[in-house]
Motif scaffolding. Structure first.
Motif, short mmCIF file in Angstrom:
data_model
loop_
_atom_site.label_atom_id
_atom_site.label_comp_id
_atom_site.label_asym_id
_atom_site.label_seq_id
_atom_site.Cartn_x
_atom_site.Cartn_y
_atom_site.Cartn_z
N GLN A 196 0.86 -1.19 0.00
CA GLN A 196 0.00 0.00 0.00
C GLN A 196 0.90 1.25 0.00
O GLN A 196 1.21 1.78 1.05
CB GLN A 196 -0.90 0.03 1.24
N HIS A 197 1.26 1.69 -1.19
CA HIS A 197 2.23 2.79 -1.29
C HIS A 197 1.76 4.04 -0.57
O HIS A 197 2.50 4.69 0.14
CB HIS A 197 2.49 3.13 -2.76
N PRO A 225 -6.82 -8.10 -3.08
CA PRO A 225 -7.24 -7.57 -4.36
C PRO A 225 -6.01 -7.17 -5.18
O PRO A 225 -5.09 -6.57 -4.62
CB PRO A 225 -8.06 -6.33 -4.01
N PRO A 226 -5.96 -7.55 -6.45
CA PRO A 226 -4.72 -7.41 -7.21
C PRO A 226 -4.33 -5.98 -7.58
O PRO A 226 -3.25 -5.77 -8.10
CB PRO A 226 -4.98 -8.24 -8.46
N TYR A 227 -5.20 -4.99 -7.29
CA TYR A 227 -4.85 -3.64 -7.75
C TYR A 227 -3.60 -3.11 -7.04
O TYR A 227 -2.95 -2.19 -7.51
CB TYR A 227 -6.02 -2.67 -7.59
N PRO A 285 -2.42 -1.66 -11.07
CA PRO A 285 -3.65 -0.87 -11.03
C PRO A 285 -4.65 -1.33 -12.10
O PRO A 285 -4.24 -1.78 -13.18
CB PRO A 285 -3.16 0.55 -11.34
N TYR A 286 -5.93 -1.19 -11.79
CA TYR A 286 -6.97 -1.61 -12.74
C TYR A 286 -6.88 -0.82 -14.05
O TYR A 286 -7.26 -1.29 -15.11
CB TYR A 286 -8.35 -1.40 -12.14
N TYR A 290 -1.76 -12.04 -9.39
CA TYR A 290 -1.93 -12.53 -8.03
C TYR A 290 -1.21 -11.60 -7.07
O TYR A 290 -0.06 -11.25 -7.31
CB TYR A 290 -1.34 -13.93 -7.88
N ALA A 291 -1.87 -11.21 -6.01
CA ALA A 291 -1.22 -10.39 -4.99
C ALA A 291 -1.44 -11.06 -3.64
O ALA A 291 -2.50 -10.92 -3.06
CB ALA A 291 -1.79 -8.98 -4.99
N PRO A 292 -0.47 -11.81 -3.18
CA PRO A 292 -0.65 -12.47 -1.88
C PRO A 292 -0.83 -11.46 -0.76
O PRO A 292 -0.27 -10.36 -0.84
CB PRO A 292 0.65 -13.26 -1.69
#
Lengths: 293, 351
Positions: free
Chosen positions: B197-198, B291-293, B297-298, B309-311
């Motif tokens: 989460q930048h 959520p992969p965003y 980014p979407y 995939y975003a673990p």
């Protein structure tokens, strides 16, 4: 009381009850000694028990578990404070405590097997060494829980006890493969976890187990495979060996080998698995609690 | 009362409604932050105990356990809620034992107890005792502990952070932020490595620098290059597991691996309520996907063509951790099993 009589009782228990471990058989023998050989003083009883322990150590059975089991028995059952009037009462209390102790120990293997269940994941490959009743129990429990897994068992020379383990696993419907002791390093990259039993746990956190375990554990550590040691808590011994040479000779060789004086050349029966291997995943599934190291 | 024995009695409707509300609050993000979730769980359990129709220990244990099962089923990743259920169960068991005049220190068997106290292990209780009052005291104590845990941890900051040290931390964590602020006059220099989460990491950096801490925000890729200069890595975690392993934000493993490679001490801030008796073998908890965003980014063109995939978490093995700081003080990973047996009853490890 004669030495031979005690040995007879001890070996009879081992013969008749296939599934009982040496340590438990030793405790059973001590209970029988209290029951059968009537004495009049605590001192006499103590001498009797000491004689019995000594007799059992010369039965050509692995001594590690016998000595830790007997030490626990002596510590908790006979050394306990007894403020009762007569010796008969005292004897009764000892017997009662002894039976409770024994019952709890007999439950231990099942408990360890249950606790180790989450560590056997579906579809995993397990490497095990020699034959261990508690590892077998854990795997049977896992089969009952409908887990699919594959086991590699070492032959485990000199007595090839791995063959028997393999037979028992296959009989239970587990996919098992026998491998050479020298193939441990080869097979290690394929396996997910290593699961072994132990004859004794040392105070330093190492284990004493069938010869070849150290090699297996080193190779597991090199390839970063978790090593799980399944053991009942009566196997905790009051010894602190610094290296392989430091383990008492009677732990390493059967009594007949020592008597013949040939242990200089003979392969030791047990070797120490020194504690420096794989601390991070060396768990004890104690029969009550899970400890790290 | 074996954990897997049969079905538990079902809860009454009001309790179920409360649980559903609790679960949906967490799912919709109304309830956020580990401490708040812990407090909310305890409050929920207190309500359920207060509303219980029967006040025997067995009934209360079953009711609390049934609640725990519902919560863990709905929110398998909220290990903290399950921990709080275990704490309350322990309180009930302690009360029951105190009533039956058994040792309150009991937690699992030891070899000694095995001989000396075995026959009284399962005492039956007169059912007319109202256990709720003493349990409420326990719960109040627990809530007090939850409230004080952050300040208890921050109180130790000066022991661990020294003047002019270069501290590295990963992602954003409220606890780490407060911990660093609490180091006060020691004024560490901070390297803040961006987590998934930048924006949150950036916000934390801004807040800290406005408090006078010198902060440098760096990209995750720079960790390996910067690690040799770092004095200490201080991190917050999602959960601490039984063997002393840690479940942290995704990407944490790369940081601790670098730290281990350069022998930089890794200090983990973990309040006691984050201590979970789960073992690292239970991979269902570690494979959760976010959520992969956060990874892509979407709006990016590639996201239409690729599967991302975003673990959610990273599993950090115990040998990567030097020290855990809990509200009770510092302890090494090999001591965690002991803390666990002090906090929970072994019967409750599986709810």
């Amino acid at each position: 009381m004669k030495k031979e009589e005690v040995q007879e009782i001890f070996l009879k228990i081992l013969r008749e009850e296939e599934d009982v471990s040496v340590g438990v058989a030793a405790i059973k023998t001590l209970l029988t000694v209290i029951e059968n050989y009537k004495v009049a003083t605590v001192r006499e009883l103590d001498l009797n028990l000491q004689l019995a322990v000594d007799a059992m150590r010369h039965c050509d059975q692995p001594v590690t578990a016998i000595s830790s089991g007997c030490e626990l028995f002596m510590r908790f059952i006979t050394f306990a404070k007894l403020d009762v009037k007569s010796f008969e009462e005292c004897e009764q209390i000892m017997l009662q405590r002894g039976r409770i102790f024994l019952d709890t120990l007999l439950e231990a293997r099942g408990k360890v097997a249950k606790q180790s269940l989450p560590f056997i994941s579906d579809g995993c490959k397990i490497l095990t060494h020699s034959r261990s009743r508690v590892v077998l129990a854990a795997m049977l429990e896992a089969v009952k829980a409908n887990k699919r897994f594959q086991v590699f068992v070492t032959y485990s020379s000199p007595d090839n006890s791995g063959k028997r383990m393999h037979k028992e696993l296959v009989a239970a419907g587990i996919e098992a493969t026998l491998i050479l002791d020298s193939a441990v390093g080869y097979i290690m990259e394929q396996v997910d976890i290593v699961m072994i039993g132990a004859e004794g746990i040392t105070e330093s956190g190492g284990i004493i187990n069938k010869i070849g375990t150290y090699c297996l554990a080193m190779s597991a550590s090199e390839l970063k495979r978790p090593v799980y040691v399944l053991t009942e808590s009566f196997k905790f011994s009051r010894i602190y060996p610094l290296n392989q040479q430091d383990i008492p000779i009677e732990f390493k060789y059967l009594s007949s080998v020592i008597a013949s004086g040939g242990f200089g050349e003979a392969t030791p029966f047990s070797g120490l698995y020194t504690p420096c291997i794989h601390y991070s995943t060396l768990y004890r599934f104690g029969h009550f609690d899970t400890f790290r190291r | 009362m074996s954990p897997l024995e049969g079905n538990l009695q079902d809860l009454d409707e009001k309790s179920i409604e409360n649980i559903v509300k609790f679960v949906s609050d967490i799912r919709t993000g109304k309830l956020q932050g580990s401490n708040k979730i812990a407090v909310a769980t305890v409050t929920l359990l207190e309500q359920i105990i207060t509303d219980a129709s029967n006040t025997s220990a067995l009934f209360l244990v079953n009711a609390v356990r049934a609640t725990g099962r519902r919560i863990t089923k709905a929110l398998p990743h909220e290990l903290i809620a399950a921990n709080m259920v275990r704490r309350v169960l322990r309180a009930i068991r302690d009360e029951q034992r105190a009533l039956a005049n058994q040792s309150s220190e009991y937690s699992g068997d030891s070899l000694q107890r095995l001989v000396l106290a075995a026959p009284s292990r399962r005492a039956t209780l007169p059912s007319h005792h109202d256990l709720r009052e003493p349990i409420r005291d326990h719960i109040a104590e627990l809530l007090g502990e939850l409230e004080a845990s952050t300040s208890a941890i921050c109180g130790q900051a000066k022991e661990h952070i020294h003047t002019d040290e270069l501290i590295l931390t990963y992602g954003s964590s409220n606890l780490v932020e407060k911990f660093l602020k609490a180091s006060g006059t020691n004024k560490p220099k901070l390297l803040l490595v961006e987590g998934p989460q930048h924006s949150e990491s950036a916000a934390m950096a801004t807040r800290l620098s406005s408090q006078g801490v010198s902060v440098t925000l760096v990209n995750g890729a720079a960790v390996g290059a910067l690690m040799p200069r770092v004095n200490k890595v201080v991190i917050g975690v999602r959960s601490t597991l039984a063997g002393g392993a840690v479940l942290g934000e995704a990407g944490l493993l790369a940081v601790t691996t670098a730290a281990r490679h350069y022998s930089v001490p890794v200090v983990v801030l973990s309040p006691l309520y984050k201590l979970s008796p789960l073992h690292s073998c239970d991979h269902t908890h570690f494979n959760a996907l976010a959520p992969p965003y956060t990874a892509m980014p979407y709006m990016s063109g590639e996201s239409a063509l690729t599967q991302v995939y975003a673990p959610m978490c990273d599993f950090v093995p115990p040998d990567h951790v030097t020290l855990f700081i809990t509200n009770l003080g510092g302890s090494s990973p090999s001591y965690i099993y002991r803390l666990l047996s002090e906090l929970y009853d072994p019967n409750d490890y599986q709810i």
